[in-house]
Write an enzyme that holds these catalytic residues in place. Structure first.
Site, PDB file in Angstrom:
ATOM      1  N   THR A 139      32.155  34.149  50.029  1.00  0.00           N
ATOM      2  CA  THR A 139      31.511  35.455  49.937  1.00  0.00           C
ATOM      3  C   THR A 139      30.433  35.467  48.866  1.00  0.00           C
ATOM      4  OG1 THR A 139      31.922  37.763  49.284  1.00  0.00           O
ATOM      5  CG2 THR A 139      33.400  36.131  48.390  1.00  0.00           C
ATOM      6  N   ASP A 140      29.469  36.374  49.015  1.00  0.00           N
ATOM      7  CA  ASP A 140      28.460  36.546  47.974  1.00  0.00           C
ATOM      8  C   ASP A 140      29.023  37.210  46.723  1.00  0.00           C
ATOM      9  OD1 ASP A 140      28.802  39.088  49.041  1.00  0.00           O
ATOM     10  OD2 ASP A 140      26.686  39.413  49.511  1.00  0.00           O
ATOM     11  N   GLU A 141      30.218  37.789  46.811  1.00  0.00           N
ATOM     12  CA  GLU A 141      30.774  38.493  45.655  1.00  0.00           C
ATOM     13  C   GLU A 141      31.129  37.557  44.502  1.00  0.00           C
ATOM     14  OE1 GLU A 141      33.384  41.787  46.165  1.00  0.00           O
ATOM     15  OE2 GLU A 141      32.864  42.016  48.279  1.00  0.00           O
ATOM     16  N   TYR A 165      39.562  40.057  43.886  1.00  0.00           N
ATOM     17  CA  TYR A 165      39.186  39.407  45.137  1.00  0.00           C
ATOM     18  C   TYR A 165      38.101  38.370  44.908  1.00  0.00           C
ATOM     19  CZ  TYR A 165      36.388  38.683  49.323  1.00  0.00           C
ATOM     20  OH  TYR A 165      35.645  38.116  50.324  1.00  0.00           O
ATOM     21  N   LYS A 169      38.222  34.177  45.311  1.00  0.00           N
ATOM     22  CA  LYS A 169      37.338  33.404  46.188  1.00  0.00           C
ATOM     23  C   LYS A 169      36.518  32.390  45.385  1.00  0.00           C
ATOM     24  CE  LYS A 169      36.766  33.678  50.036  1.00  0.00           C
ATOM     25  NZ  LYS A 169      37.429  32.948  51.157  1.00  0.00           N
TER      26      LYS A 169
END
Length: 355
Positions: A139-141, A165, A169
């Protein structure tokens, strides 16, 4: 060095979830001569019904199981002669990670490590020289947050995760990288922006808004609604993964984005206007009247933006959907399948943005 690789027997983890489901349908339609084995624990966001139409096909198998079950994964790799793992399985809802982070660390970190250990044993220790790929979907997060004027995330942006979260990741990304560099496992990683499209679980922003607006219920918007996300239609994401697995460089990370930065409030306005046009006689018109503002969530990142120039330049990736065309397709899909969201809409009082 760019390689050309054609997966033949794929293990897709989390294949009954939103993006995984779409990937399975996309892949089997594109490559009917290959075989997919789906491994899914069928937690709250996984729906076996998403894949039921494929049962009975000789190139598809569903296995109800957990990625933390390393002996099961090893067994599947051996008996199905799996050469490619596409790893979607993850806890992905930011709100849930804030109030219950343990499940995120267990699934996203320990689960990914369990898969990597199984792959190393079967592909490297037992079959030296066996051609394989392990594609990790991230993810970009992991990159943190941006201001309105910051340049978009690139593959070299330092990691700065801000939620449990995102931190889980980020950890899994590093473990995948370590297995490639330390042991020679043939890995690739993609970091995607916000996905939307068919089969998305009803707690996420777009399906939640559709279901609530159709029923004249309040649509909650965090804070001022000016949080910006890059929205990626799910099959554009799958096309990107396809390109990476077949032609991407081993050990590399590729950002996949939709070139569609939207503020959350602007997105909901567009969806309201679409519904006004589709249902001008609805008692809920104008649909914008159902927008409500709720307290912002803790640590809410202000902006994500993806620079996808690397995958475009190296692999010829081009998103096929504009935000307008993708949103219209998504709305049509949910309108045609009210049973997908009607039973669960009242369960969710807030939304998350990540796919």
């Amino acid at each position: 060095m760019t390689t050309t690789y054609q997966p033949k027997q794929l293990l897709v983890t989390g294949g009954a979830g939103f993006i995984g489901t779409n990937f399975v349908h996309y892949w089997l339609a594109s490559y009917p001569d290959t075989r997919i084995v789906v491994l899914d624990a069928l937690t709250y966001a996984g729906r076996y019904e998403n894949l039921q139409i494929l049962e009975g096909q000789t190139n598809f198998r569903f296995v109800h199981g957990d990625i933390l079950d390393q002996p099961l994964v090893e067994q599947l790799l051996r008996e199905e002669n799996i050469d490619t793992i596409v790893h979607f399985a993850a806890e992905s809802h930011v709100d849930r990670s804030i109030y219950g982070p343990d499940a995120f660390l267990r699934t996203n970190i320990d689960g990914t490590h369990s898969l990597l250990k199984a792959a190393k044993i079967v592909w490297l220790d037992e079959k030296p020289g066996f051609a394989h790929r392990f594609h990790h979907v991230s993810t970009d997060e992991v990159y943190g947050t941006l201001s309105a004027t910051d340049p978009a995330f690139t593959e070299t942006t330092p990691y700065a995760p801000n939620s449990p979260y995102a931190a889980s990741k980020a950890s899994s990304d590093h473990i995948v990288r370590a297995y490639q560099h330390t042991y020679g496992l043939q890995t690739t990683t993609s970091n995607c922006s916000n996905n939307y499209g068919p089969y998305q679980y009803p707690e996420k922003l777009i399906p939640l808004a559709i279901s609530r607006l159709l029923q004249g219920q309040a649509v909650p918007i965090y804070g001022d609604g000016q949080q910006i996300r890059d929205w990626l239609y799910v099959d554009d994401h799958n096309r990107g993964i396809d390109l990476i697995m077949r032609n991407g460089r081993i050990g590399e990370t590729y950002n996949i984005g939709g070139n569609n930065e939207q503020a959350n409030l602007s997105l909901i306005h567009e969806l309201c206007d679409l519904l006004d046009a589709r249902f001008p006689d609805s008692p809920h018109v104008p649909h914008r009247q159902h927008i409500t503002y709720v307290q912002d969530r803790p640590g809410h990142d202000r902006r994500y933006a993806i620079d996808n120039s690397k995958i475009c330049r190296e692999l010829g990736y081009v998103p096929s959907e504009t935000f307008q065309s993708g949103l219209a397709k998504t709305l049509d899909w949910y309108l045609d399948r009210p049973e997908f969201w009607q039973d669960g809409v009242s369960l969710f009082g807030s939304h998350g943005e990540k796919a």
